[in-house]
Design a protein around this motif. Structure first.
Motif, PDB file in Angstrom:
ATOM      1  N   VAL A  74      -2.818   1.070   7.632  1.00 60.59           N
ATOM      2  CA  VAL A  74      -2.929   0.003   6.632  1.00 60.59           C
ATOM      3  C   VAL A  74      -2.950  -1.364   7.317  1.00 60.59           C
ATOM      4  O   VAL A  74      -3.709  -2.264   6.926  1.00 60.59           O
ATOM      5  CB  VAL A  74      -1.774   0.084   5.619  1.00 60.59           C
ATOM      6  CG1 VAL A  74      -1.763  -1.138   4.711  1.00 60.59           C
ATOM      7  CG2 VAL A  74      -1.894   1.361   4.780  1.00 60.59           C
ATOM      8  N   ALA A  75      -2.147  -1.508   8.358  1.00 57.49           N
ATOM      9  CA  ALA A  75      -2.080  -2.790   9.068  1.00 57.49           C
ATOM     10  C   ALA A  75      -3.399  -3.109   9.769  1.00 57.49           C
ATOM     11  O   ALA A  75      -3.785  -4.285   9.880  1.00 57.49           O
ATOM     12  CB  ALA A  75      -0.936  -2.753  10.083  1.00 57.49           C
ATOM     13  N   LEU A  76      -4.116  -2.090  10.232  1.00 53.73           N
ATOM     14  CA  LEU A  76      -5.356  -2.296  10.974  1.00 53.73           C
ATOM     15  C   LEU A  76      -6.591  -2.334  10.083  1.00 53.73           C
ATOM     16  O   LEU A  76      -7.625  -2.863  10.489  1.00 53.73           O
ATOM     17  CB  LEU A  76      -5.538  -1.177  12.006  1.00 53.73           C
ATOM     18  CG  LEU A  76      -4.560  -1.173  13.185  1.00 53.73           C
ATOM     19  CD1 LEU A  76      -4.701   0.122  13.979  1.00 53.73           C
ATOM     20  CD2 LEU A  76      -4.815  -2.373  14.090  1.00 53.73           C
ATOM     21  N   CYS A  77      -6.483  -1.780   8.882  1.00 49.22           N
ATOM     22  CA  CYS A  77      -7.645  -1.679   7.996  1.00 49.22           C
ATOM     23  C   CYS A  77      -8.187  -3.069   7.647  1.00 49.22           C
ATOM     24  O   CYS A  77      -7.427  -3.943   7.216  1.00 49.22           O
ATOM     25  CB  CYS A  77      -7.276  -0.926   6.720  1.00 49.22           C
ATOM     26  SG  CYS A  77      -8.679  -0.686   5.599  1.00 49.22           S
ATOM     27  N   LEU A 115      -6.186   4.793  -1.083  1.00 53.89           N
ATOM     28  CA  LEU A 115      -5.476   4.441   0.146  1.00 53.89           C
ATOM     29  C   LEU A 115      -6.390   4.592   1.358  1.00 53.89           C
ATOM     30  O   LEU A 115      -6.401   3.740   2.250  1.00 53.89           O
ATOM     31  CB  LEU A 115      -4.239   5.349   0.299  1.00 53.89           C
ATOM     32  CG  LEU A 115      -3.454   5.223   1.608  1.00 53.89           C
ATOM     33  CD1 LEU A 115      -2.867   3.822   1.757  1.00 53.89           C
ATOM     34  CD2 LEU A 115      -2.346   6.277   1.660  1.00 53.89           C
ATOM     35  N   PHE A 116      -7.164   5.674   1.374  1.00 50.48           N
ATOM     36  CA  PHE A 116      -8.050   5.929   2.515  1.00 50.48           C
ATOM     37  C   PHE A 116      -9.478   5.538   2.155  1.00 50.48           C
ATOM     38  O   PHE A 116     -10.043   6.056   1.186  1.00 50.48           O
ATOM     39  CB  PHE A 116      -7.984   7.400   2.920  1.00 50.48           C
ATOM     40  CG  PHE A 116      -6.653   7.796   3.503  1.00 50.48           C
ATOM     41  CD1 PHE A 116      -6.314   7.452   4.797  1.00 50.48           C
ATOM     42  CD2 PHE A 116      -5.740   8.496   2.724  1.00 50.48           C
ATOM     43  CE1 PHE A 116      -5.085   7.797   5.326  1.00 50.48           C
ATOM     44  CE2 PHE A 116      -4.502   8.853   3.252  1.00 50.48           C
ATOM     45  CZ  PHE A 116      -4.174   8.498   4.553  1.00 50.48           C
ATOM     46  N   VAL A 117     -10.030   4.603   2.937  1.00 55.39           N
ATOM     47  CA  VAL A 117     -11.376   4.108   2.641  1.00 55.39           C
ATOM     48  C   VAL A 117     -12.326   4.424   3.785  1.00 55.39           C
ATOM     49  O   VAL A 117     -11.915   4.656   4.926  1.00 55.39           O
ATOM     50  CB  VAL A 117     -11.363   2.580   2.380  1.00 55.39           C
ATOM     51  CG1 VAL A 117     -10.545   2.254   1.145  1.00 55.39           C
ATOM     52  CG2 VAL A 117     -10.843   1.827   3.608  1.00 55.39           C
ATOM     53  N   GLY A 118     -13.623   4.408   3.463  1.00 55.35           N
ATOM     54  CA  GLY A 118     -14.652   4.672   4.455  1.00 55.35           C
ATOM     55  C   GLY A 118     -15.004   3.433   5.247  1.00 55.35           C
ATOM     56  O   GLY A 118     -14.424   2.358   5.052  1.00 55.35           O
ATOM     57  N   ALA A 119     -16.002   3.559   6.114  1.00 54.91           N
ATOM     58  CA  ALA A 119     -16.372   2.473   7.020  1.00 54.91           C
ATOM     59  C   ALA A 119     -16.812   1.217   6.285  1.00 54.91           C
ATOM     60  O   ALA A 119     -16.674   0.104   6.796  1.00 54.91           O
ATOM     61  CB  ALA A 119     -17.482   2.948   7.960  1.00 54.91           C
ATOM     62  N   ARG A 120     -17.342   1.381   5.051  1.00 56.54           N
ATOM     63  CA  ARG A 120     -17.797   0.211   4.287  1.00 56.54           C
ATOM     64  C   ARG A 120     -16.821  -0.197   3.201  1.00 56.54           C
ATOM     65  O   ARG A 120     -17.142  -1.045   2.358  1.00 56.54           O
ATOM     66  CB  ARG A 120     -19.166   0.519   3.671  1.00 56.54           C
ATOM     67  CG  ARG A 120     -20.250   0.753   4.718  1.00 56.54           C
ATOM     68  CD  ARG A 120     -21.594   1.006   4.075  1.00 56.54           C
ATOM     69  NE  ARG A 120     -22.633   1.225   5.068  1.00 56.54           N
ATOM     70  CZ  ARG A 120     -23.909   1.464   4.779  1.00 56.54           C
ATOM     71  NH1 ARG A 120     -24.297   1.513   3.502  1.00 56.54           N
ATOM     72  NH2 ARG A 120     -24.788   1.656   5.739  1.00 56.54           N
ATOM     73  N   GLY A 121     -15.648   0.406   3.199  1.00 56.06           N
ATOM     74  CA  GLY A 121     -14.620   0.005   2.244  1.00 56.06           C
ATOM     75  C   GLY A 121     -14.564   0.813   0.973  1.00 56.06           C
ATOM     76  O   GLY A 121     -13.679   0.608   0.144  1.00 56.06           O
ATOM     77  N   GLY A 122     -15.521   1.732   0.778  1.00 55.36           N
ATOM     78  CA  GLY A 122     -15.501   2.587  -0.403  1.00 55.36           C
ATOM     79  C   GLY A 122     -14.607   3.795  -0.194  1.00 55.36           C
ATOM     80  O   GLY A 122     -14.004   3.957   0.883  1.00 55.36           O
TER      81      GLY A 122
END
Length: 302
Positions: A200-203, A212-219
């Protein structure tokens, strides 16, 4: 009402009233549509609901034989039978139409497949190597956190990806929505909570609302992305193809059993509706331990 219209109404009832998953509705819908198409071909003409419930055992055997000729496994045929029985159960309840031959039909016996767990060290290595393969640091952290969550909490991949951003920061337990939209509480190990916090801190995307878990484009992160990453990791580690994200859930249960955990407690942690489902893990545990013994003991082959 035509059979096709009835099938559509039944699927709508499944999705809306019974709250079946989209995947279940899709599988059952395709199975019943294929059956209706077969019956029209077999009888050389369009069918009515009255004709539909007059189906004979011989016609049902012909349908199953046609499906078998496509090279399908018993498990798929059993799903087809379950879908057909569900459809006719709905016809009986809503239209008063009964098909005796359908309710007398028994699905093909499916061979019991016991889950193949991975050893604790392998589970940790899979999480680490999967993360190391990512080109971006935050994605590496995400993948490691996700796989540790599957292994450390015994979650299905869909359950983990269904977690909302509001669950962070993780406490000592987490509420999970499982099959049938049933909720259960799973314990969270400190190492899992820390891995999620690091992600979460690095996202680069704000994780305030949404998943909570997102893909490379934020979806929303798709299961296939995780499965492909883990497939690369298991090849790098020389692990079998059975080392999938779902295998980490099996490993969670197996390792608890190996440490003397109560079977009913594991049933609750996994969210199994029936204890018989959880009992499969006792067989896995014995087989797994025997396999370890055979490979590790100098006389194991004797």
């Amino acid at each position: 009402m035509s059979p096709d219209d009835a099938a559509q109404a039944w699927l709508a009832d499944l999705a809306g009233v019974r709250r079946a998953s989209l995947r279940t509705v899709d599988i059952y819908g395709r199975a019943v549509r294929r059956y209706l198409a077969f019956l029209s071909r077999h009888r050389a003409g369009p069918q009515t609901l009255a004709a539909l419930v007059a189906v004979t055992p011989a016609e049902l055997r012909a349908w199953l034989a046609a499906r078998r000729s496509e090279g399908l496994q018993a498990q798929t045929l059993a799903l087809d039978v379950a879908a057909l029985r569900g459809f006719h159960r709905w016809l009986k309840q809503t239209q008063g139409l009964v098909a005796p031959a359908v309710f007398a039909l028994r699905p093909p016996k499916t061979p019991k497949r016991l889950p193949r767990p991975v050893a604790p060290g392998e589970a940790r290595a899979l999480a680490e190597v999967t993360g190391e393969q990512a080109q971006e640091t935050w994605i590496a952290s995400r993948d490691t956190a996700l796989l540790l969550l599957l292994y450390g909490c015994g979650l299905r991949i869909g359950e983990a990806l269904g977690l909302g951003a509001q669950v962070h920061p993780l406490g000592q337990t987490i509420t999970v929505v499982g099959k049938g939209r049933k909720q259960r509480v799973a314990p969270v190990l400190p190492v899992v909570a820390q891995a999620v916090a690091d992600y979460v801190a690095l996202c680069p995307y704000p994780l305030v609302e949404g998943p909570l878990f997102v893909g490379a484009r934020g979806g929303p992160l798709q299961p296939a992305v995780v499965q492909r990453a883990m497939a690369r990791a298991r090849r790098q580690l020389g692990l079998p193809e059975s080392a999938t994200p779902h295998a980490l859930r099996h490993s969670f249960a197996t390792h608890l059993l190996a440490r003397g955990a109560d079977l009913r407690a594991i049933q609750e942690l996994l969210g199994h509706a029936s204890l018989s489902t959880t009992q499969a893990y006792t067989g896995v545990d014995a087989a797994w331990l025997l396999d370890v013994y055979r490979h590790a003991h100098p006389r194991g082959e004797g």
